[in-house]
Design an enzyme around this catalytic site. Structure first.
Site, PDB file in Angstrom:
ATOM      1  N   CYS A  13     -16.387   1.914  -0.997  1.00  0.00           N
ATOM      2  CA  CYS A  13     -15.466   0.965  -0.554  1.00  0.00           C
ATOM      3  C   CYS A  13     -14.933   0.986   0.967  1.00  0.00           C
ATOM      4  O   CYS A  13     -14.249   0.087   1.481  1.00  0.00           O
ATOM      5  CB  CYS A  13     -14.100   1.415  -1.356  1.00  0.00           C
ATOM      6  SG  CYS A  13     -13.630   2.989  -0.935  1.00  0.00           S
ATOM      7  N   ARG A  46       0.896  -1.417   0.050  1.00  0.00           N
ATOM      8  CA  ARG A  46       0.161   0.177  -0.067  1.00  0.00           C
ATOM      9  C   ARG A  46       1.006   1.304   0.025  1.00  0.00           C
ATOM     10  O   ARG A  46       1.637   1.416   1.065  1.00  0.00           O
ATOM     11  CB  ARG A  46      -0.993   0.021   1.256  1.00  0.00           C
ATOM     12  CG  ARG A  46      -1.725   1.220   1.187  1.00  0.00           C
ATOM     13  CD  ARG A  46      -2.962   1.179   2.374  1.00  0.00           C
ATOM     14  NE  ARG A  46      -3.935   0.446   1.633  1.00  0.00           N
ATOM     15  CZ  ARG A  46      -5.262   0.755   2.127  1.00  0.00           C
ATOM     16  NH1 ARG A  46      -5.803   1.486   3.008  1.00  0.00           N
ATOM     17  NH2 ARG A  46      -6.311  -0.107   1.429  1.00  0.00           N
ATOM     18  N   ASP A  96     -16.960   7.491  -3.026  1.00  0.00           N
ATOM     19  CA  ASP A  96     -15.833   7.177  -1.914  1.00  0.00           C
ATOM     20  C   ASP A  96     -15.547   8.377  -1.305  1.00  0.00           C
ATOM     21  O   ASP A  96     -16.182   9.593  -1.618  1.00  0.00           O
ATOM     22  CB  ASP A  96     -14.736   6.901  -2.920  1.00  0.00           C
ATOM     23  CG  ASP A  96     -13.333   6.212  -1.865  1.00  0.00           C
ATOM     24  OD1 ASP A  96     -13.581   6.201  -0.641  1.00  0.00           O
ATOM     25  OD2 ASP A  96     -12.170   6.170  -2.574  1.00  0.00           O
ATOM     26  N   GLN A 116      -9.719  -3.824  -4.431  1.00  0.00           N
ATOM     27  CA  GLN A 116     -10.947  -3.329  -3.879  1.00  0.00           C
ATOM     28  C   GLN A 116     -12.213  -3.680  -5.102  1.00  0.00           C
ATOM     29  O   GLN A 116     -13.209  -4.120  -4.946  1.00  0.00           O
ATOM     30  CB  GLN A 116     -10.954  -1.723  -3.643  1.00  0.00           C
ATOM     31  CG  GLN A 116     -12.393  -1.030  -3.444  1.00  0.00           C
ATOM     32  CD  GLN A 116     -12.919  -1.503  -2.088  1.00  0.00           C
ATOM     33  OE1 GLN A 116     -12.141  -1.491  -0.982  1.00  0.00           O
ATOM     34  NE2 GLN A 116     -14.230  -2.293  -2.171  1.00  0.00           N
ATOM     35  N   ARG A 122     -13.781  -8.504  -0.086  1.00  0.00           N
ATOM     36  CA  ARG A 122     -12.323  -8.343  -0.025  1.00  0.00           C
ATOM     37  C   ARG A 122     -11.660  -9.602   0.261  1.00  0.00           C
ATOM     38  O   ARG A 122     -10.585  -9.769  -0.296  1.00  0.00           O
ATOM     39  CB  ARG A 122     -11.742  -7.231   0.955  1.00  0.00           C
ATOM     40  CG  ARG A 122     -12.537  -5.878   0.530  1.00  0.00           C
ATOM     41  CD  ARG A 122     -12.142  -5.115  -0.372  1.00  0.00           C
ATOM     42  NE  ARG A 122     -10.690  -5.233  -0.798  1.00  0.00           N
ATOM     43  CZ  ARG A 122      -9.779  -4.115  -0.031  1.00  0.00           C
ATOM     44  NH1 ARG A 122     -10.425  -3.294   0.445  1.00  0.00           N
ATOM     45  NH2 ARG A 122      -8.649  -4.235  -0.275  1.00  0.00           N
ATOM     46  N   HIS A 127      -6.892   1.073  -7.203  1.00  0.00           N
ATOM     47  CA  HIS A 127      -7.161   0.287  -5.986  1.00  0.00           C
ATOM     48  C   HIS A 127      -7.663  -1.158  -6.560  1.00  0.00           C
ATOM     49  O   HIS A 127      -9.140  -1.453  -6.237  1.00  0.00           O
ATOM     50  CB  HIS A 127      -8.100   0.906  -5.056  1.00  0.00           C
ATOM     51  CG  HIS A 127      -8.133   0.210  -3.706  1.00  0.00           C
ATOM     52  ND1 HIS A 127      -7.478  -0.709  -3.286  1.00  0.00           N
ATOM     53  CD2 HIS A 127      -8.904   0.848  -2.495  1.00  0.00           C
ATOM     54  CE1 HIS A 127      -7.792  -1.056  -2.253  1.00  0.00           C
ATOM     55  NE2 HIS A 127      -8.669  -0.377  -1.498  1.00  0.00           N
TER      56      HIS A 127
HETATM   57  N1   CP Z   1     -11.397  -0.047   1.405  1.00  0.00           N
HETATM   58  C1   CP Z   1     -10.294  -0.091   1.895  1.00  0.00           C
HETATM   59  O1   CP Z   1      -9.167  -0.533   1.205  1.00  0.00           O
HETATM   60  O2   CP Z   1     -10.173  -0.018   3.153  1.00  0.00           O
HETATM   61  P1   CP Z   1      -8.856  -0.069   4.296  1.00  0.00           P
HETATM   62  O3   CP Z   1      -8.147   1.311   3.951  1.00  0.00           O
HETATM   63  O4   CP Z   1      -9.647  -0.049   5.556  1.00  0.00           O
HETATM   64  O5   CP Z   1      -7.985  -1.078   3.914  1.00  0.00           O
HETATM   65  N1  NVA Z   2      -9.650   6.805  -2.119  1.00  0.00           N
HETATM   66  C1  NVA Z   2      -9.285   6.288  -0.559  1.00  0.00           C
HETATM   67  C2  NVA Z   2      -9.660   4.826  -0.347  1.00  0.00           C
HETATM   68  C3  NVA Z   2      -9.547   4.155   1.005  1.00  0.00           C
HETATM   69  C4  NVA Z   2      -9.859   3.161   0.854  1.00  0.00           C
HETATM   70  C5  NVA Z   2      -7.951   6.641  -0.441  1.00  0.00           C
HETATM   71  O1  NVA Z   2      -6.961   6.497  -0.897  1.00  0.00           O
HETATM   72  O2  NVA Z   2      -7.777   7.196   1.054  1.00  0.00           O
END
Ligand code: CP
Ligand code: NVA
Length: 303
Positions: free
Chosen positions: A262, A100, A222, A130, A290, A127
Site C-alpha cells: 500500500c 483518518r 505492508d 486502500q 487510489r 483501511h
Molecule cells: N497507502 C496510504 O494510505 O498512504 P498514505 O499514508 O500516504 O495516505
Molecule cells: N499499516 C499502515 C498503513 C499506512 C498507509 C499504518 O497504519 O501506518
C-alpha cells in the site's frame, strides 16, 4: 439514509459496481466532471498521509467539489472538543467527511453523530479505501478476481484486515502469514471466513510465510510498524524479520504473480529493493488507483 464507508463490509453489495465505476472514471480520464459540483468534503487527519490526502483532494477537485483539510492541530478536536460534537457541527457545513483516525471507536462515533457520509481514510482496524484501489489494480492485471489466491505476509494490521474482507467479498482465497502475536483481528477474520465459505473460498491465518506464498497469485505486504506503534518498533522489527518479501519468497509464487504494497514502503525491511522495483511489482498502479477508486466512492456516497 446516508451511507458511510467505515468498513469494507459497508459496500459488500456494491463492491463490483464501485470497481466498474472506478474503472470507467479511469478510462474516461475525465478530469472535469461535475458530479459533485458545489459540494464540500471535510478531511480530518490525525495521522500523516501522502497518497490518501492528495488523491482525495485531487479527486474532489476533478469532480467539481472542494475540500477542507483539518490536521489534528488545526481543529478544536486537538484541544478536546468531542468527536460527536465535531460531527454535529461539520454536518451543518459540509457534504461529506473523510477521517483518518487512531481509534476505530472514534470513527464509529463520528459516523454515528454525523448526518453526512463518513469515509474511513484509515484507522487502527481498517483501511477500506486502500483495498478498493488494490482490487481495482488486481482486476486490471488479472481480468477476474474470483478464484485468485492472495497471500498477505507481515504484520496483521489495518490493511491486512481490510484485505481479508475484500478478498472474501470478491471470491478470492486469502491467507495471512504473520507472527502469532501480530495476527489480524479475530472478529474480522471470522467474518472473512464466513463470507468466503458462502463462495466456496477460504480465508485463513498461518505462521509460516512460505506456506502462504506457495502458488500465490498476489503477494502483499505492508510496513511492520504502523503509525502510532513507534514505541514497539524495535521489537516488531526483530519478530518480523523472517517475513521479509525478497526474491527467495517471491520464487514460491506463481510465475505471473503480482507484488503489492500500500506504501509507504520501508525498503530493506518488509521488502527488498529488488522486489519492489522488480517486474512483479504493481505498487505505483495501486497508488494511482487510489484516485480512481475514491472518486467512485465519493460519487456513490455523495453524488
Ligand atoms: N497507502 C496510504 O494510505 O498512504 P498514505 O499514508 O500516504 O495516505
Ligand atoms: N499499516 C499502515 C498503513 C499506512 C498507509 C499504518 O497504519 O501506518
Amino acid at each position: 439514509m446516508k451511507k458511510d464507508l467505515i468498513s469494507l463490509l459497508d459496500v459488500r453489495d456494491d463492491i463490483f459496481d464501485l470497481l466498474s465505476l472506478a474503472s470507467e472514471l479511469k478510462n474516461e480520464r475525465q478530469r472535469n466532471g461535475r458530479q459533485l459540483q458545489g459540494q464540500t468534503l471535510a478531511m480530518i487527519f490525525e495521522k500523516s498521509s501522502t497518497r490518501t490526502r492528495v488523491s482525495f483532494e485531487t479527486g474532489m477537485f476533478q469532480l467539481g467539489g472542494n475540500t477542507i483539510y483539518l490536521s489534528q492541530h488545526d481543529s478544536q478536536l486537538g484541544r478536546g472538543e468531542t468527536v460527536a460534537d465535531t460531527a454535529r457541527v461539520l454536518s451543518r457545513y459540509v457534504d461529506g467527511i473523510v477521517y483518518r483516525a487512531f481509534e476505530h471507536q472514534n470513527m464509529l462515533d463520528l459516523a454515528k453523530h454525523s448526518t453526512v457520509p463518513v469515509i474511513n481514510a484509515l484507522d487502527n482496524l481498517e483501511h477500506p479505501c486502500q483495498v478498493m484501489a488494490d482490487l481495482l489494480t488486481i482486476m486490471e492485471r488479472k481480468k477476474v478476481l474470483e478464484g485468485l489466491k492472495l497471500a498477505y505476509i507481515g504484520d496483521g494490521n489495518n490493511v491486512c484486515n481490510s484485505l481479508a474482507l475484500g478478498a472474501a467479498l470478491v471470491g478470492m482465497d486469502f491467507v495471512a502469514a504473520t507472527p502469532k502475536e501480530y495476527s489480524p483481528s479475530t472478529p474480522i477474520m471470522e467474518k472473512a471466513v464466513s463470507i468466503a465459505r458462502t463462495k466456496g473460498r477460504t480465508s485463513e491465518c498461518v505462521i509460516d510465510p512460505n506456506v502462504a506464498a506457495r502458488d500465490a497469485d498476489i503477494l502483499y505486504t505492508d510496513t511492520w510498524v504502523s503509525m502510532g506503534q513507534e514505541r514497539e518498533a524495535k521489537r516488531k522489527e526483530e519478530v518480523m524479520r523472517p517475513y521479509q518479501i525478497n526474491k527467495a519468497i517471491m520464487s514460491l509464487t506463481k510465475k505471473d504473480s503480482l507484488f503489492m504494497h500500500c506504501l509507504p514502503a520501508h525498503r530493506g525491511h518488509e521488502v527488498t529493493d529488488e522486489v519492489i522495483d522488480g517486474k512483479h511489482s504493481v505498487v505505483f498502479d495501486q497508488a494511482e488507483n487510489r484516485l480512481h477508486a475514491q472518486k467512485a466512492i465519493l460519487i456513490k456516497l455523495m453524488g
